[in-house]
Scaffold this motif. Structure first.
Motif, PDB file in Angstrom:
ATOM      1  N   GLY A 272     -17.539  -6.020   0.146  1.00 48.26           N
ATOM      2  CA  GLY A 272     -16.852  -6.508   0.752  1.00 48.26           C
ATOM      3  C   GLY A 272     -15.655  -5.460   1.609  1.00 48.26           C
ATOM      4  N   ALA A 273     -14.761  -5.976   2.201  1.00 47.90           N
ATOM      5  CA  ALA A 273     -13.442  -4.737   2.802  1.00 47.90           C
ATOM      6  C   ALA A 273     -12.354  -6.236   2.554  1.00 47.90           C
ATOM      7  CB  ALA A 273     -13.749  -4.153   3.852  1.00 47.90           C
ATOM      8  N   LEU A 274     -11.380  -5.507   1.881  1.00 55.18           N
ATOM      9  CA  LEU A 274     -10.128  -5.883   2.666  1.00 55.18           C
ATOM     10  C   LEU A 274      -8.929  -5.042   3.450  1.00 55.18           C
ATOM     11  CD1 LEU A 274      -7.791  -7.692   1.728  1.00 55.18           C
ATOM     12  CD2 LEU A 274      -7.063  -6.443  -0.917  1.00 55.18           C
ATOM     13  N   LEU A 275      -8.918  -5.452   3.975  1.00 52.12           N
ATOM     14  CA  LEU A 275      -8.065  -4.781   5.326  1.00 52.12           C
ATOM     15  C   LEU A 275      -6.577  -5.421   5.375  1.00 52.12           C
ATOM     16  CD1 LEU A 275     -10.713  -4.401   7.938  1.00 52.12           C
ATOM     17  CD2 LEU A 275     -10.491  -2.939   5.875  1.00 52.12           C
ATOM     18  N   VAL A 276      -5.932  -3.937   4.876  1.00 53.91           N
ATOM     19  CA  VAL A 276      -4.455  -4.945   5.364  1.00 53.91           C
ATOM     20  C   VAL A 276      -3.735  -3.596   5.790  1.00 53.91           C
ATOM     21  CG1 VAL A 276      -2.221  -5.766   3.675  1.00 53.91           C
ATOM     22  CG2 VAL A 276      -4.385  -5.871   3.133  1.00 53.91           C
ATOM     23  N   LYS A 277      -2.713  -4.175   6.105  1.00 51.56           N
ATOM     24  CA  LYS A 277      -1.306  -3.021   6.686  1.00 51.56           C
ATOM     25  C   LYS A 277      -0.181  -2.274   5.361  1.00 51.56           C
ATOM     26  CE  LYS A 277      -1.889  -4.339  11.936  1.00 51.56           C
ATOM     27  NZ  LYS A 277      -0.876  -5.562  13.029  1.00 51.56           N
ATOM     28  N   ARG A 278      -0.678  -1.872   5.633  1.00 55.32           N
ATOM     29  CA  ARG A 278       0.417  -0.589   4.984  1.00 55.32           C
ATOM     30  C   ARG A 278       2.071  -1.063   5.040  1.00 55.32           C
ATOM     31  NH1 ARG A 278      -1.234   3.066   2.320  1.00 55.32           N
ATOM     32  NH2 ARG A 278      -3.267   4.425   3.313  1.00 55.32           N
ATOM     33  N   PRO A 279       2.144  -1.467   5.928  1.00 56.60           N
ATOM     34  CA  PRO A 279       3.659  -3.073   5.905  1.00 56.60           C
ATOM     35  C   PRO A 279       3.599  -3.957   4.748  1.00 56.60           C
ATOM     36  CG  PRO A 279       3.140  -1.463   8.385  1.00 56.60           C
ATOM     37  CD  PRO A 279       1.734  -1.256   7.272  1.00 56.60           C
ATOM     38  N   SER A 280       2.779  -4.535   4.991  1.00 57.22           N
ATOM     39  CA  SER A 280       2.475  -5.676   3.973  1.00 57.22           C
ATOM     40  C   SER A 280       1.681  -5.912   2.892  1.00 57.22           C
ATOM     41  CB  SER A 280       1.453  -6.124   5.060  1.00 57.22           C
ATOM     42  OG  SER A 280       1.735  -6.702   6.418  1.00 57.22           O
ATOM     43  N   MET A 281       1.529  -4.469   2.349  1.00 58.27           N
ATOM     44  CA  MET A 281       1.204  -4.551   1.368  1.00 58.27           C
ATOM     45  C   MET A 281       1.861  -5.104  -0.220  1.00 58.27           C
ATOM     46  SD  MET A 281      -2.132  -3.161   0.616  1.00 58.27           S
ATOM     47  CE  MET A 281      -1.906  -3.685  -0.995  1.00 58.27           C
ATOM     48  N   HIS A 282       3.325  -5.345   0.255  1.00 58.49           N
ATOM     49  CA  HIS A 282       4.037  -5.342  -1.350  1.00 58.49           C
ATOM     50  C   HIS A 282       4.215  -6.772  -1.160  1.00 58.49           C
ATOM     51  CE1 HIS A 282       6.344  -7.066   2.805  1.00 58.49           C
ATOM     52  NE2 HIS A 282       6.929  -7.584   1.855  1.00 58.49           N
ATOM     53  N   VAL A 283       3.166  -7.834  -0.221  1.00 60.24           N
ATOM     54  CA  VAL A 283       2.689  -8.982  -0.159  1.00 60.24           C
ATOM     55  C   VAL A 283       1.910  -9.291  -1.512  1.00 60.24           C
ATOM     56  CG1 VAL A 283       2.320 -11.293   0.204  1.00 60.24           C
ATOM     57  CG2 VAL A 283       4.195  -9.942   1.363  1.00 60.24           C
ATOM     58  N   LEU A 284       0.717  -8.657  -1.845  1.00 60.99           N
ATOM     59  CA  LEU A 284       0.110  -8.562  -2.608  1.00 60.99           C
ATOM     60  C   LEU A 284      -0.082  -8.044  -4.231  1.00 60.99           C
ATOM     61  CD1 LEU A 284      -2.797  -6.523  -0.466  1.00 60.99           C
ATOM     62  CD2 LEU A 284      -2.480  -9.072  -0.531  1.00 60.99           C
ATOM     63  N   LYS A 285      -0.066  -9.169  -4.827  1.00 60.30           N
ATOM     64  CA  LYS A 285       0.475  -8.686  -6.130  1.00 60.30           C
ATOM     65  C   LYS A 285      -0.593  -8.703  -7.305  1.00 60.30           C
ATOM     66  CE  LYS A 285       5.168  -9.225  -5.577  1.00 60.30           C
ATOM     67  NZ  LYS A 285       5.378  -8.217  -4.754  1.00 60.30           N
ATOM     68  N   LYS A 286      -0.643  -7.568  -8.069  1.00 62.63           N
ATOM     69  CA  LYS A 286      -2.128  -7.093  -8.772  1.00 62.63           C
ATOM     70  C   LYS A 286      -1.405  -7.698 -10.220  1.00 62.63           C
ATOM     71  CE  LYS A 286      -6.241  -4.105  -9.662  1.00 62.63           C
ATOM     72  NZ  LYS A 286      -6.708  -4.274  -9.252  1.00 62.63           N
ATOM     73  N   GLN A 287      -2.684  -8.668 -10.872  1.00 60.24           N
ATOM     74  CA  GLN A 287      -2.703  -9.323 -11.750  1.00 60.24           C
ATOM     75  C   GLN A 287      -3.206  -9.058 -13.219  1.00 60.24           C
ATOM     76  OE1 GLN A 287      -0.351 -12.515 -11.798  1.00 60.24           O
ATOM     77  NE2 GLN A 287      -0.524 -11.580  -9.077  1.00 60.24           N
ATOM     78  N   HIS A 288      -4.023  -8.045 -12.566  1.00 62.43           N
ATOM     79  CA  HIS A 288      -4.725  -7.170 -14.112  1.00 62.43           C
ATOM     80  C   HIS A 288      -4.371  -6.268 -13.512  1.00 62.43           C
ATOM     81  CE1 HIS A 288      -7.835  -8.558 -11.022  1.00 62.43           C
ATOM     82  NE2 HIS A 288      -8.293  -7.065 -11.605  1.00 62.43           N
ATOM     83  N   PHE A 289      -5.891  -5.150 -14.429  1.00 64.93           N
ATOM     84  CA  PHE A 289      -5.337  -4.254 -14.065  1.00 64.93           C
ATOM     85  C   PHE A 289      -6.789  -2.814 -15.035  1.00 64.93           C
ATOM     86  CE2 PHE A 289      -2.991  -3.706 -17.657  1.00 64.93           C
ATOM     87  CZ  PHE A 289      -3.094  -2.816 -18.538  1.00 64.93           C
ATOM     88  N   SER A 290      -7.799  -2.331 -14.358  1.00 66.38           N
ATOM     89  CA  SER A 290      -9.291  -1.296 -14.801  1.00 66.38           C
ATOM     90  C   SER A 290      -9.014  -0.138 -13.985  1.00 66.38           C
ATOM     91  CB  SER A 290      -9.960  -2.187 -15.038  1.00 66.38           C
ATOM     92  OG  SER A 290     -10.223  -2.650 -13.195  1.00 66.38           O
ATOM     93  N   GLY A 291      -9.741   0.298 -15.354  1.00 62.75           N
ATOM     94  CA  GLY A 291     -10.033   1.606 -14.422  1.00 62.75           C
ATOM     95  C   GLY A 291      -9.183   3.029 -14.389  1.00 62.75           C
TER      96      GLY A 291
END
Length: 93
Positions: free
Chosen positions: A1-20
């Motif tokens: 799959g691919a997640l396509l997001v415009k850079r100005p909208s990236m602030h809306v996405l919140k990363k809940q976890h991290f790895s690698g």
């Protein structure tokens, strides 16, 4: 799959976890996590599928040739199929 997001909208996405490679700094002795600045690095968990990236242009071309109404109809039909079949399941006693 691919997640396509415009850079100005990236602030809306919140990363809940991290790895690698998605994190710059993580400390176990303190509640400190610093995610990467670049959105594409911040949301890429694991190794990039380099061979799969080669198929992206043909995949997008195929989706474009099908058209959004056909994709929406297929998605709706699959959702209805799954919802119906899930609603008929019963738990064995």
């Amino acid at each position: 799959g691919a997640l396509l997001v415009k850079r100005p909208s990236m602030h809306v996405l919140k990363k809940q976890h991290f790895s690698g490679g998605t994190v710059l700094v993580a400390r176990a002795d303190k509640d400190v996590v610093v995610l990467r600045e670049d959105a594409s690095e911040r949301f890429e968990d694991g190794t990039l599928p380099f061979l799969s990236l080669l198929s992206l242009p043909s995949g997008l071309s195929h989706l474009s040739s099908i058209g959004m109404p056909q994709i929406q109809a297929r998605t709706h039909a699959l959702r209805a199929y799954v919802a119906h079949n899930l609603s008929t399941l019963t738990h064995p006693r």
